[in-house]
Enzyme design. Structure first.
Site, short mmCIF file in Angstrom:
data_model
loop_
_atom_site.label_atom_id
_atom_site.label_comp_id
_atom_site.label_asym_id
_atom_site.label_seq_id
_atom_site.Cartn_x
_atom_site.Cartn_y
_atom_site.Cartn_z
N GLU A 1 12.45 25.29 90.23
CA GLU A 1 12.20 25.92 91.53
C GLU A 1 11.81 24.84 92.55
O GLU A 1 11.27 25.14 93.60
CB GLU A 1 11.16 27.02 91.44
N HIS B 1 2.81 31.38 80.22
CA HIS B 1 2.99 30.56 81.42
C HIS B 1 1.60 30.23 81.96
O HIS B 1 0.76 31.11 82.11
CB HIS B 1 3.81 31.32 82.47
N CYS C 1 9.06 30.38 88.22
CA CYS C 1 8.72 29.70 86.96
C CYS C 1 9.43 30.31 85.74
O CYS C 1 9.26 29.83 84.63
CB CYS C 1 7.22 29.74 86.72
N1 CAA Z 1 -18.34 27.29 88.03
C1 CAA Z 1 -17.57 28.02 87.18
N2 CAA Z 1 -16.61 28.89 87.61
C2 CAA Z 1 -16.43 29.01 88.94
C3 CAA Z 1 -17.20 28.28 89.87
C4 CAA Z 1 -18.20 27.39 89.37
N3 CAA Z 1 -18.95 26.67 90.19
N4 CAA Z 1 -16.78 28.63 91.10
C5 CAA Z 1 -15.80 29.53 90.96
N5 CAA Z 1 -15.58 29.77 89.64
C6 CAA Z 1 -14.58 30.66 89.04
C7 CAA Z 1 -14.42 31.99 89.76
O1 CAA Z 1 -15.35 32.93 89.30
C8 CAA Z 1 -12.98 32.35 89.36
O2 CAA Z 1 -12.96 32.84 88.05
P1 CAA Z 1 -12.32 34.29 87.72
O3 CAA Z 1 -10.91 34.27 88.25
O4 CAA Z 1 -12.37 34.36 86.24
O5 CAA Z 1 -13.17 35.27 88.45
C9 CAA Z 1 -12.28 30.99 89.33
O6 CAA Z 1 -13.32 30.00 89.21
C10 CAA Z 1 -11.48 30.66 90.57
O7 CAA Z 1 -12.30 30.85 91.68
P2 CAA Z 1 -11.75 31.60 92.97
O8 CAA Z 1 -11.07 32.88 92.56
O9 CAA Z 1 -12.82 31.66 94.01
O10 CAA Z 1 -10.67 30.52 93.40
P3 CAA Z 1 -9.71 30.46 94.64
O11 CAA Z 1 -9.53 31.81 95.25
O12 CAA Z 1 -10.13 29.36 95.51
O13 CAA Z 1 -8.34 30.00 93.97
C11 CAA Z 1 -6.33 30.68 92.85
C12 CAA Z 1 -7.85 30.45 92.73
C13 CAA Z 1 -6.07 31.92 93.66
C14 CAA Z 1 -5.73 30.80 91.47
C15 CAA Z 1 -5.70 29.45 93.57
O14 CAA Z 1 -5.87 28.29 92.81
C16 CAA Z 1 -4.23 29.60 93.89
O15 CAA Z 1 -3.86 30.19 94.90
N6 CAA Z 1 -3.34 29.01 93.03
C17 CAA Z 1 -1.89 29.09 93.22
C18 CAA Z 1 -1.33 30.43 92.79
C19 CAA Z 1 -1.38 30.64 91.31
O16 CAA Z 1 -1.44 29.72 90.52
N7 CAA Z 1 -1.29 31.92 90.89
C20 CAA Z 1 -1.24 32.29 89.49
C21 CAA Z 1 -0.37 33.50 89.23
S1 CAA Z 1 1.26 33.27 89.93
C22 CAA Z 1 2.10 32.31 88.79
O17 CAA Z 1 1.69 32.18 87.68
C23 CAA Z 1 3.35 31.61 89.22
C24 CAA Z 1 3.00 30.18 89.49
O18 CAA Z 1 3.14 29.33 88.61
C25 CAA Z 1 2.51 29.82 90.81
#
Ligand code: CAA
Length: 391
Positions: free
Chosen positions: A81, A235, A113
């Site tokens: 992709e 994945h 993916c």
């Molecule tokens: N210590 C320990 N854990 C902590 C922490 C700390 N200090 N601070 C935060 N966390 C935890 C949170 O509780 C959360 O855990 P849970 O999901 O278990 O509740 C985790 O860390 C992430 O924190 P946030 O949800 O606040 O993080 P975020 O919103 O900034 O970003 C994300 C997370 C949305 C995955 C982001 O990285 C993102 O947008 N990534 C790209 C999209 C992605 O990968 N999506 C996955 C599904 S889609 C897919 O699989 C296709 C693909 O390949 C893209």
């Protein structure tokens, strides 16, 4: 009699550079545990200016050919992709770089993916028609998000090349396969962008919903139950996502595992992804390599699940059986050396690389000579990409 068909050899490749996520956390003033614990990532692979999906794919494919030769290979399916051309398949560059015969068809497949899993199933179909043929399935991707975006910590890059054939040495692919498709905008990259757009939280929900749908379809077709799987490779956009997905399938199956039980069940499938980052199409096969390379006990005869998800979205769940003698066909030392030899960047150098863009006017452009990997992207001229061997 339906021949046993599956993965005979599996080789990974990744980038010359990498960034420890502690450096990213420091730069943004974030607690590093958010990355190392919260999303389950330690390091992400970063491409040098003279690397791309073709150079990683060529390296992984060349390892397969060095060991197995080219006899019987009639098809190369390239899953990505991170396409580098709207028309020409990246696989045709790979075909030339690794010296495949001209009597090989090459095509590129896309569905976020997921497409390497489609490629693997298409390969199985081709071989069922003529078991003397072999198919190269090559998945190669670079995960790129905007600097400072929530996705930034889930970047990475890798290729996985597989030789698919009858009587495979590693894993046979079983029937049935469970599939699920839903039109959803959770993650996408319009043609005019080099970085992806993502609805982070929505993408997690879409992934779980689709994997659940594929699992239910797999079960409805008479597929094995969850406890029949010695391991499941999910994945992994970030390794914590695999834990969420496994818990989801466990709950759908009437179980309620603790977080520690889920972590222990998935640990071997996550070792490479934790230090490579997201590799999109390659990710689930990086997880398979990680499992086979790291599992201490003998997996011979064990059933392994593969759970593939591509945003947008398509998911597929299927099983495979690990073959006797598989350990002699692994590439543990090669994979470990490749990952350990990456050059660690500081945050400033990473940002410079992230901001480097290629000219779009067709003028002559030479990339800096940086990679120590066997193939490099030498530059552009007349709107054409140029590649060369470095070794
Ligand atoms: N210590 C320990 N854990 C902590 C922490 C700390 N200090 N601070 C935060 N966390 C935890 C949170 O509780 C959360 O855990 P849970 O999901 O278990 O509740 C985790 O860390 C992430 O924190 P946030 O949800 O606040 O993080 P975020 O919103 O900034 O970003 C994300 C997370 C949305 C995955 C982001 O990285 C993102 O947008 N990534 C790209 C999209 C992605 O990968 N999506 C996955 C599904 S889609 C897919 O699989 C296709 C693909 O390949 C893209």
């Amino acid at each position: 009699v339906v021949p046993r068909i599956g993965i005979h050899d599996l080789a990974l490749a990744t980038s010359h550079y990498a960034l420890p996520l502690t450096a990213l956390a420091d730069h943004h003033g974030i607690d590093p545990a958010k990355f190392t614990v919260g999303i389950g990532q330690d390091v992400m692979s970063v491409l040098g200016p003279d690397e791309d999906i073709v150079t990683m794919a060529a390296e992984a494919t060349s390892r397969i050919i060095e060991r197995n030769g080219t006899d019987g290979i009639r098809t190369l399916l390239f899953a990505t992709e991170s396409g580098i051309d709207q028309s020409k398949s990246a696989g045709v560059y790979v075909h030339q770089l690794v010296g495949l015969p001209q009597q090989v068809r090459v095509v590129e497949l896309k569905q976020a993916c997921y497409s390497a899993t489609a490629a693997l199933q298409f390969a199985v179909g081709l071989i069922a028609r003529d078991p003397s043929q072999k198919v190269l399935v090559v998945a190669s991707d670079v995960a790129r998000y905007d600097l400072g975006s929530s996705g930034e910590s889930t970047q990475g890059a890798a290729a996985a090349a597989m030789l698919v054939q009858a009587d495979p040495a590693l894993l046979t692919v079983e029937n049935p396969a469970g599939v699920f498709t839903e039109d959803v905008m959770d993650f996408w990259r319009p043609n005019y962008r080099s970085t992806a757009l993502v609805d982070g939280k929505g993408s997690i929900r879409a992934y779980l919903n689709a994997i659940g749908g594929a699992w239910e379809d797999y079960r409805a077709q008479g597929g094995a139950s969850l406890e029949d799987f010695a391991a499941i490779c999910y994945h992994q956009p970030f390794t914590k996502m695999a834990s969420k997905a496994h818990r989801h399938l466990a709950v759908l199956s009437g179980a309620n595992p603790t977080p520690d039980e889920v972590a222990a069940y998935l640990a071997d499938t996550m070792r490479y992804n934790r230090v490579i980052g997201n590799s999109y199409t390659a990710s689930v096969y990086v997880a398979l390599a990680s499992l086979l390379d790291h599992h201490e006990g003998d997996l011979t005869g064990a059933r392994v699940g593969l759970a593939s998800y591509g945003s947008g979205s398509v998911a597929e769940f299927f099983g495979g059986v690990v073959q006797p003698g598989y350990r002699e066909h692994l590439r543990v030392a090669e994979h470990t050396a490749m990952i350990d030899s990456r050059v660690m960047l500081d945050h400033t150098a990473y940002e410079v690389l992230h901001k480097t863009t290629l000219p779009e006017d067709g003028r002559e452009y030479l990339t800096a000579r940086e990679t120590a990997r066997p193939y490099r992207f030498a530059g552009l001229g007349d709107h054409q990409r140029r590649y060369e061997r470095t070794l």
